[in-house]
Write an enzyme that holds these catalytic residues in place. Sequence first.
Site, mmCIF file in Angstrom:
data_model
loop_
_atom_site.group_PDB
_atom_site.id
_atom_site.type_symbol
_atom_site.label_atom_id
_atom_site.label_comp_id
_atom_site.label_asym_id
_atom_site.label_seq_id
_atom_site.Cartn_x
_atom_site.Cartn_y
_atom_site.Cartn_z
ATOM 1 N N GLN A 99 -4.880 -1.526 9.196
ATOM 2 C CA GLN A 99 -4.781 -2.873 8.633
ATOM 3 C C GLN A 99 -5.390 -3.893 9.589
ATOM 4 O O GLN A 99 -5.080 -3.906 10.778
ATOM 5 C CB GLN A 99 -3.302 -3.204 8.341
ATOM 6 C CG GLN A 99 -3.065 -4.497 7.607
ATOM 7 C CD GLN A 99 -3.644 -4.512 6.193
ATOM 8 O OE1 GLN A 99 -3.710 -3.497 5.514
ATOM 9 N NE2 GLN A 99 -4.076 -5.673 5.750
ATOM 10 N N ASP B 238 -11.377 2.525 3.443
ATOM 11 C CA ASP B 238 -11.723 1.106 3.300
ATOM 12 C C ASP B 238 -13.230 0.929 3.128
ATOM 13 O O ASP B 238 -13.686 -0.163 2.757
ATOM 14 C CB ASP B 238 -11.321 0.335 4.570
ATOM 15 C CG ASP B 238 -9.968 -0.336 4.464
ATOM 16 O OD1 ASP B 238 -9.642 -0.824 3.379
ATOM 17 O OD2 ASP B 238 -9.261 -0.383 5.493
ATOM 18 N N LYS C 79 0.843 -1.200 0.000
ATOM 19 C CA LYS C 79 0.000 0.000 0.000
ATOM 20 C C LYS C 79 0.880 1.253 0.000
ATOM 21 O O LYS C 79 0.591 2.231 -0.697
ATOM 22 C CB LYS C 79 -0.951 -0.020 1.209
ATOM 23 C CG LYS C 79 -2.066 -1.045 1.034
ATOM 24 C CD LYS C 79 -2.899 -1.317 2.282
ATOM 25 C CE LYS C 79 -3.873 -2.460 1.979
ATOM 26 N NZ LYS C 79 -4.690 -2.889 3.123
#
Length: 285
Positions: free
Chosen positions: A97, A120, A53
């Site tokens: 995460q 997200d 990422k």
Amino acid sequence: MAQIIDGKAVSAAVKQEVAEETAKLKEEKGIKIGLAVVIVGNNPASRVYVNNKKKACEAVGFQSFEYALDENTTQEQLLDLITVLNRDDRVNGILVQLPLPAHIDEKKVIDAISPDKDVDAFHAINVGKIMIGKYAFLPCTPAGVMRLIESTGTEISGKQCVVIGRSNIVGKPMAMLLLHKSGTVTICHSRTQNLKEICLGADILVVAVGKANFVTGDMIKEGAVVIDVGMNRLENGKLCGDVEFESAEKKASYITPVPGGVGPMTIAMLMKNTLTAAKQQAGIE
Ligand code: GUN
């Protein structure tokens, strides 16, 4: 024999679009885009994802701010960091995460992220917007799958779409996005009876169960589009998906490989969401 859908190529095209728009925003409006990436503990798979990422941020011209926290970080410390990031103007998107260590309540952490920075699309507000069909952030993996299906030129409207898996991150939002495109959607899961029969009716089959080689060629309709979201590591160290590729490619018209299919798309869509977040925060979109 199926055509292979090249996730790396489609992902590169998405990242290229994001990079061009990012450069333009910087040049014309002086906007710099930043993504905060938070990782707690030492999960090796998470470390790889986070590194990828960060690399993608660099490639599209974003700043990335990494917060690598110790395994023993308390929930309160993590929530405090999110409060700081919510207020930090350099940070347009916040990604925590998952999975988090067992002593931290993931839901509480997701709830604490400002919905405007929730790239997200995990926050209940963003999930609700997806349900209604009026959303800014697309959930990254399902959005990547949609883009891959589009890349084949397949019309979704009216087609039988079968999603195997009902997770909040993939299965449920996946079904919603297919429904928004007027697919006739069936969601299958571990309790589904007649799974093979249902799969054999699928024009578009999306598999996200997390079980190696779960779907075999005999479950696939001739000419179906098969999208494999799975990423499993076999005992011999090899990566494989949820679909048994060799038998499936004999039946499908299009199929994604693992690796190199859905995986690269998730990160590309995260970049796209971060760009969207920055534009919205600047009052542009
Ligand atoms: N862990 C596995 N997939 C994801 C994802 O898409 N986002 C985050 N934040 N964590 C994950």
